[in-house]
Scaffold this active site. Structure first.
Site, PDB file in Angstrom:
ATOM      1  N   SER A 133      43.057  39.138  58.144  1.00 56.03           N
ATOM      2  CA  SER A 133      43.326  40.464  57.611  1.00 56.03           C
ATOM      3  C   SER A 133      42.846  40.574  56.174  1.00 56.03           C
ATOM      4  O   SER A 133      42.862  39.594  55.415  1.00 56.03           O
ATOM      5  CB  SER A 133      44.829  40.755  57.670  1.00 56.03           C
ATOM      6  OG  SER A 133      45.172  41.898  56.922  1.00 56.03           O
ATOM      7  N   TYR A 158      53.434  39.159  55.704  1.00 55.74           N
ATOM      8  CA  TYR A 158      52.409  39.292  56.742  1.00 55.74           C
ATOM      9  C   TYR A 158      51.108  38.646  56.290  1.00 55.74           C
ATOM     10  O   TYR A 158      50.497  37.851  57.024  1.00 55.74           O
ATOM     11  CB  TYR A 158      52.178  40.769  57.055  1.00 55.74           C
ATOM     12  CG  TYR A 158      50.904  41.038  57.816  1.00 55.74           C
ATOM     13  CD1 TYR A 158      50.772  40.634  59.146  1.00 55.74           C
ATOM     14  CD2 TYR A 158      49.828  41.696  57.223  1.00 55.74           C
ATOM     15  CE1 TYR A 158      49.601  40.868  59.851  1.00 55.74           C
ATOM     16  CE2 TYR A 158      48.663  41.941  57.919  1.00 55.74           C
ATOM     17  CZ  TYR A 158      48.552  41.525  59.232  1.00 55.74           C
ATOM     18  OH  TYR A 158      47.391  41.752  59.926  1.00 55.74           O
TER      19      TYR A 158
END
Length: 355
Positions: A133, A158
């Site tokens: 990501s 995350y």
């Protein structure tokens, strides 16, 4: 573009947004696909079921409902299907949700990924491609974000789990020669998208005449990347397993002796757009002005993301290029069709824009 046919390709997160599109593309290329998902209720499972149903109607698709955190189940997945390639897109997504339920991220993003790495190692998978990501860049202030820059200060849990995936994959590549590529996705949007993403949230609220919350008065920039561009990058990368990776070798204690077949690429549109412009495009496409409420930038979010995609371009000859106007139009068309918004309602919305 060719892929070895000595076994099926596994796509995890196949009922998810990107996984659905990747699995569909591979099926259309004539590849047998084992699609894995556990249908977590992070968002409405009915959307996941609808995606999965479309895949199940395609020849060559093998559906498998399972939790990748189940070590025995993953071991059986590999022994039963012995995949040639593995596309790992299953994960607990969302920066903000990681503030509420961090344990879900450990199970889905750490434990499950370890099980996948072990399976790939023992079966001898030709290439593991996994989702990372843009969030891993965290506190990095050097724009555009480059794989050659440090990514050691994630500002959300995350992001910390996705960065951990990169280190885990590199260690397995170094120790066991497992070819692996991590793809740092930048703000993906498009048809069949996730309801927690900005394009979906804003479109739904504007169509329904509800107020949208706009962080930092809309002075936030994102490298919005259309899902078809992401899929093209994934499939091209999958067909091109890595050798030694100079990016990661630069961090090795002795770069001259490191030969880990691992690499990391950005996939982004390389053209950040201000949130205010996104809202304006949706307003024009939908035919209704947004009702706005300004809110602070949420914890864990950053003001700007932008991808340097030169490494991806050099490696696989591809650069995402779909314009935001075109991508938003395709998304809105899908949204209206999926949610049954008829032509009369669309005409009324167009009228409201000019009131």
């Amino acid at each position: 573009m060719s892929l070895a046919r000595n076994g099926p390709i596994v796509v995890t997160g196949a009922a998810g947004f990107i996984g659905f599109h990747v699995a569909s593309r591979l099926l259309h290329l004539g590849v047998e696909v084992v699609g894995v998902d556990n249908f977590t209720p992070y968002y409405d499972p009915r959307l996941k079921e609808a995606r999965f149903a479309r895949l199940c109607a395609e020849p060559g698709f093998i559906p498998l409902r399972m939790d990748l955190a189940d070590q025995a189940g993953v071991k059986s997945l590999f022994s039963d299907f012995r995949p040639s390639h593995f596309v790992h897109l299953a994960a607990q997504a969302g920066v903000r949700y990681s503030l509420l339920d961090p344990h879900a991220y450990v199970q889905s993003n750490i434990v499950a990924f370890l099980n996948v790495l072990e399976g790939c190692r023992h079966v001898g998978v030709s290439h593991l491609v996994y989702a990372s990501s843009s969030s891993v860049y965290g506190a990095n202030r050097t724009i555009p974000f480059s794989e050659h820059h440090g990514a050691d200060h994630p500002v959300s849990f995350y992001a910390a789990t996705k960065r951990s995936n990169e280190f885990m994959a590199h260690s397995y590549s170094h120790l066991f020669g497992l070819p692996a590529t991590g793809l740092r996705f930048f703000t993906v949007y498009g048809p069949w998208g996730r309801p927690d993403m900005a394009v979906y949230i804003f479109t739904r609220a504007i169509i329904e005449g509800k107020t949208i919350e706009v962080a930092n008065a809309g002075r936030v920039w994102r490298d919005f990347t259309y899902v078809d561009d992401i899929v093209e990058g994934v499939v091209r990368t999958l067909a091109s397993p890595p050798g030694a990776d100079p990016i990661w070798d630069a961090y090795a204690a002795d770069p001259a002796t490191s030969s880990a077949p691992h690499r990391v690429y950005n996939i982004g549109n390389d053209r950040p757009e201000e949130i205010n412009r996104l809202i304006s495009i949706i307003e024009t496409t939908v035919g209704r002005r947004a009702l706005r409420k300004d809110v602070p930038l949420p914890p864990g979010d950053v003001l700007e993301t932008r991808a340097d995609v030169s490494d991806l371009r050099n490696a696989v000859g591809f650069t995402p290029a779909t314009a935001l106007e075109d991508g938003v139009q395709r998304f809105v068309e899908w949204y209206r069709d999926f949610h049954g918004i008829d032509a009369e309602a669309r005409t009324q919305q167009q009228t409201l824009l000019h009131v």
